[in-house]
Design an enzyme around this catalytic site. Sequence first.
Site, PDB file in Angstrom:
ATOM      1  CG  ASN A  91      -3.612  -8.153   1.935  1.00 43.49           C
ATOM      2  OD1 ASN A  91      -3.977  -7.316   2.737  1.00 43.49           O
ATOM      3  ND2 ASN A  91      -3.644  -7.946   0.630  1.00 43.49           N
ATOM      4  CE  LYS A 127      -4.007  -2.206   2.158  1.00 50.81           C
ATOM      5  NZ  LYS A 127      -3.494  -3.584   1.993  1.00 50.81           N
ATOM      6  CB  SER A 140      -2.082 -11.095   9.724  1.00 50.84           C
ATOM      7  OG  SER A 140      -2.764 -10.536   8.613  1.00 50.84           O
ATOM      8  CD  GLU A 151     -11.002  -1.748   0.035  1.00 56.75           C
ATOM      9  OE1 GLU A 151     -10.628  -2.740   0.677  1.00 56.75           O
ATOM     10  OE2 GLU A 151     -12.199  -1.451  -0.102  1.00 56.75           O
ATOM     11  CE  LYS A 204       4.249   0.134   7.272  1.00 55.89           C
ATOM     12  NZ  LYS A 204       4.830  -0.273   8.590  1.00 55.89           N
TER      13      LYS A 204
END
Length: 281
Positions: free
Chosen positions: A114, A77, A118, A210, A89
């Site tokens: 992903n 991302k 998690s 998103e 990030k």
Amino acid sequence: MELVTLIGSVRDTDRVNQLFEMYRPEIIFHAAAHKHVPLMEDSPNEAIKNNVFGTYHVAKAAAIYNAETFVLISTDKAVNPTNIMGASKRICEMIVQMMANASKTKFVAVRFGNVLGSNGSVIPLFKKQIAEGGPVTVTHPDIIRFFMTIPEAVSLVLQAGVYADRGEIFVLDMGEPVKIDDLARNLIRLSGFEPDVDIEVKYTGLRPGEKLYEEMLMNEEGLRSTANNLIHIGKPLDIDDIELAQQLVQLEAACEENADNIRDLVEKIVPTYHRPVAANG
């Protein structure tokens, strides 16, 4: 080897320095982050406080206390981010590159998608929704994501730490992207039901910030290989370290004041950040 578990916040510089002084860690795997995309869209200053400056505090401690290696856990991302979490990030990756130029410590970032199982992973959610009789919620029929298992992710992150040199962004090969709609329907069938007959698949619309798909590598970075064909190295971007350090001072002051214009400051640092038109501030 004795395992010592201690509680602290990466936002607490004194606590971070205290632990580094006490234990003098040789290798740091930095995974602390707010990673929930829609929640961070609603609280952008918290994303910056925790993700950016939590990383900066730990990275500076690693340099001060002469750690051998610092490994940032990043995300796909961060590539051409459309949300504040991804942009935060990306700034963390820039901090890693800046620190690598000014320290004996080996600073690197590892970027992947992903991780199945998690916190917040889609499969446990789908299983819960199926157990409750549906509907199974998918944001968009065409949305795709990259996945790997926890053991795969851990193994590759550890190996990337071994390859660490100076400010690299290691990109993990996530294989073929998975269509979330197909994943949901296959899980329904594996549970003994028929999609849209026994269990409804409901499309809820893309959430704030998103993307339909995630990118693993920015166009400018290029790739070179390592001894492991599942780990690649992106060429670090050209960053003006002095300018970035000055921008971080301004950004920290703004987020501590919970500034309304925090996204404007982030855009100046991350030119590839393209926020949704509807996002304010």
